[in-house]
Design a protein around this motif. Structure first.
Motif, PDB file in Angstrom:
ATOM      1  N   ALA A 208     -10.507  -2.638  16.515  1.00  8.43           N
ATOM      2  CA  ALA A 208     -10.778  -1.397  17.261  1.00  8.43           C
ATOM      3  C   ALA A 208     -10.329  -0.168  16.478  1.00  8.43           C
ATOM      4  O   ALA A 208     -11.022   0.862  16.476  1.00  8.43           O
ATOM      5  CB  ALA A 208     -10.068  -1.458  18.613  1.00  8.43           C
ATOM      6  N   GLU A 209      -9.188  -0.252  15.803  1.00  4.91           N
ATOM      7  CA  GLU A 209      -8.657   0.904  15.079  1.00  4.91           C
ATOM      8  C   GLU A 209      -9.534   1.317  13.907  1.00  4.91           C
ATOM      9  O   GLU A 209      -9.633   2.502  13.581  1.00  4.91           O
ATOM     10  CB  GLU A 209      -7.235   0.604  14.599  1.00  4.91           C
ATOM     11  N   PHE A 210     -10.192   0.358  13.254  1.00  2.00           N
ATOM     12  CA  PHE A 210     -10.991   0.664  12.064  1.00  2.00           C
ATOM     13  C   PHE A 210     -12.493   0.722  12.355  1.00  2.00           C
ATOM     14  O   PHE A 210     -13.284   0.860  11.419  1.00  2.00           O
ATOM     15  CB  PHE A 210     -10.716  -0.365  10.969  1.00  2.00           C
ATOM     16  N   ALA A 211     -12.856   0.615  13.644  1.00  2.36           N
ATOM     17  CA  ALA A 211     -14.284   0.611  13.985  1.00  2.36           C
ATOM     18  C   ALA A 211     -14.984   1.903  13.547  1.00  2.36           C
ATOM     19  O   ALA A 211     -16.149   1.888  13.150  1.00  2.36           O
ATOM     20  CB  ALA A 211     -14.448   0.404  15.490  1.00  2.36           C
ATOM     21  N   ILE A 216     -13.421   2.908   4.948  1.00  2.00           N
ATOM     22  CA  ILE A 216     -12.036   2.552   4.616  1.00  2.00           C
ATOM     23  C   ILE A 216     -11.848   1.044   4.737  1.00  2.00           C
ATOM     24  O   ILE A 216     -11.281   0.394   3.857  1.00  2.00           O
ATOM     25  CB  ILE A 216     -11.054   3.295   5.545  1.00  2.00           C
ATOM     26  N   LYS A 217     -12.337   0.477   5.835  1.00  2.00           N
ATOM     27  CA  LYS A 217     -12.188  -0.961   6.077  1.00  2.00           C
ATOM     28  C   LYS A 217     -12.796  -1.791   4.951  1.00  2.00           C
ATOM     29  O   LYS A 217     -12.253  -2.832   4.560  1.00  2.00           O
ATOM     30  CB  LYS A 217     -12.843  -1.326   7.413  1.00  2.00           C
ATOM     31  N   ALA A 218     -13.909  -1.320   4.408  1.00  3.78           N
ATOM     32  CA  ALA A 218     -14.589  -2.067   3.353  1.00  3.78           C
ATOM     33  C   ALA A 218     -13.752  -2.163   2.084  1.00  3.78           C
ATOM     34  O   ALA A 218     -13.966  -3.058   1.259  1.00  3.78           O
ATOM     35  CB  ALA A 218     -15.929  -1.419   3.043  1.00  3.78           C
ATOM     36  N   ARG A 219     -12.777  -1.258   1.908  1.00  4.89           N
ATOM     37  CA  ARG A 219     -11.980  -1.242   0.688  1.00  4.89           C
ATOM     38  C   ARG A 219     -10.579  -1.846   0.861  1.00  4.89           C
ATOM     39  O   ARG A 219      -9.817  -1.910  -0.099  1.00  4.89           O
ATOM     40  CB  ARG A 219     -11.885   0.183   0.153  1.00  4.89           C
ATOM     41  N   VAL A 220     -10.256  -2.242   2.098  1.00  9.92           N
ATOM     42  CA  VAL A 220      -8.927  -2.817   2.344  1.00  9.92           C
ATOM     43  C   VAL A 220      -8.912  -4.276   1.903  1.00  9.92           C
ATOM     44  O   VAL A 220      -9.742  -5.088   2.327  1.00  9.92           O
ATOM     45  CB  VAL A 220      -8.544  -2.715   3.831  1.00  9.92           C
ATOM     46  N   LYS A 221      -7.969  -4.608   1.048  1.00  9.63           N
ATOM     47  CA  LYS A 221      -7.805  -5.981   0.594  1.00  9.63           C
ATOM     48  C   LYS A 221      -6.817  -6.751   1.450  1.00  9.63           C
ATOM     49  O   LYS A 221      -6.966  -7.957   1.676  1.00  9.63           O
ATOM     50  CB  LYS A 221      -7.337  -6.001  -0.869  1.00  9.63           C
ATOM     51  N   ALA A 222      -5.787  -6.070   1.948  1.00  7.98           N
ATOM     52  CA  ALA A 222      -4.779  -6.728   2.783  1.00  7.98           C
ATOM     53  C   ALA A 222      -4.125  -5.702   3.693  1.00  7.98           C
ATOM     54  O   ALA A 222      -3.936  -4.539   3.312  1.00  7.98           O
ATOM     55  CB  ALA A 222      -3.724  -7.423   1.929  1.00  7.98           C
TER      56      ALA A 222
END
Length: 310
Positions: A208-211, A216-222
């Motif tokens: 929900a927070e990254f919807a 940004i979500k696409a670049r988060v690895k962890a």
């Protein structure tokens, strides 16, 4: 002259038992035994008719009851039932499994205990259901008999939501944080990686927070859960983004703006600190720090030289 004696046929309803003088030497049987003796006398004299084959049927019934009792004592009842119903044409020869993506059909067959002679009639579906329900991916299961030779198994499997790293272990977890199974291959590499104690439960809110911020979500690895309070984002190029405990949406909006207007994540930096609402702190990489120091030193020299020339 002739004398005529009249003998009554049948027994009066209230005929008194014959009495014998005391001491005449006759044996008087107890009342229950008198009936048995009368029955045996009538049977021997042919006055009682016994249907044909009663003796054979009685003997077979006696042996059958004795055999069942012996099987029960020896614990062989199930085996005999299996053999009998299998011979009658109820041997299981087809198992239909549906709803399984991660659960192996071989595991299900092993838990059913089928050996080619297992009888559909004697199979305990409740016991089979309980065994299959213990498999890691199974959320619920239905086991049904379809006569004469088929077993139907319907599964509903659990859904993996994230990969949880705790220590050196990697586990697949559901959205609520329940562990499904250890991670064995790269099949689930697209799932988010959450790291730290309690991260498997805290990850419930990530979707929900990254919807609103797919870039940004696409670049988060962890996603690293820090002190049980907030997240650090480890991006695909090694930059760490420190999010605040509260107002995460505001911090992500700032980061998105910096990414679009200044290509922030493409610069030679080590971390972006968004924990403070009124400022953004940037941490350079050691190499960038060295280059920056060289530039500052060079500028200092040039300023000193310019001052001497004045």
């Amino acid at each position: 002259m002739f004398s005529v004696t009249v003998k009554r046929i049948g027994r009066p309803s209230h005929q008194a038992e014959p009495s014998y003088p005391e001491g005449d030497g006759r044996l008087i049987l107890p009342r229950p035994l008198r009936r048995v003796v009368r029955f045996l006398v009538s049977l021997g004299s042919g006055r009682i008719h016994i249907p044909a084959h009663v003796g054979t049927v009685s003997a077979l019934a006696f042996f059958a009851v004795t055999g069942l009792y012996g099987m029960s004592l020896g614990g062989h009842t199930d085996a005999v039932a299996q053999a009998t119903t299998t011979a009658a044409g109820f041997a299981i020869d087809d198992v239909k499994v549906s709803g399984n993506s991660e659960t192996s059909e071989i595991e299900i067959l092993q838990l059913l205990g089928l050996d080619g002679t297992t009888s559909l009639v004697a199979l305990d579906v409740d016991a089979a259901r309980q065994k299959i329900a213990k498999l890691p991916w199974v959320e619920n299961v239905e086991v049904r008999k379809i006569y004469p030779k088929t077993i139907e198994v319907k599964l509903k499997e659990r859904q993996a939501y994230a990969i949880w790293q705790h220590g050196q272990e990697l586990s697949l977890v559901e959205k609520g944080g329940s562990v499904i199974a250890p991670l064995r291959d790269n099949k689930f590499s697209e799932l988010p990686l959450v790291v730290g104690r309690g991260a498997e439960v805290a990850a419930t809110s990530l979707e929900a927070e990254f919807a609103k911020w797919p870039e940004i979500k696409a670049r988060v690895k962890a996603y690293v859960w820090v002190s049980g309070r907030r997240w650090d984002l480890h991006m695909d190029n090694g930059i760490a983004v420190k999010l605040p405990e509260d107002d995460v949406e505001v911090a992500l909006a700032r980061l998105s703006k910096f990414m679009k207007e200044q290509d922030l994540l493409e610069r030679d930096i080590a971390a972006v600190d968004l924990r403070l609402t009124d400022r953004t702190a940037i941490e350079l990489t050691p190499e960038a720090m060295a280059r920056r120091q060289l530039v500052l030193d060079q500028r200092t020299k040039e300023l000193k030289k310019a001052g001497q020339n004045i």
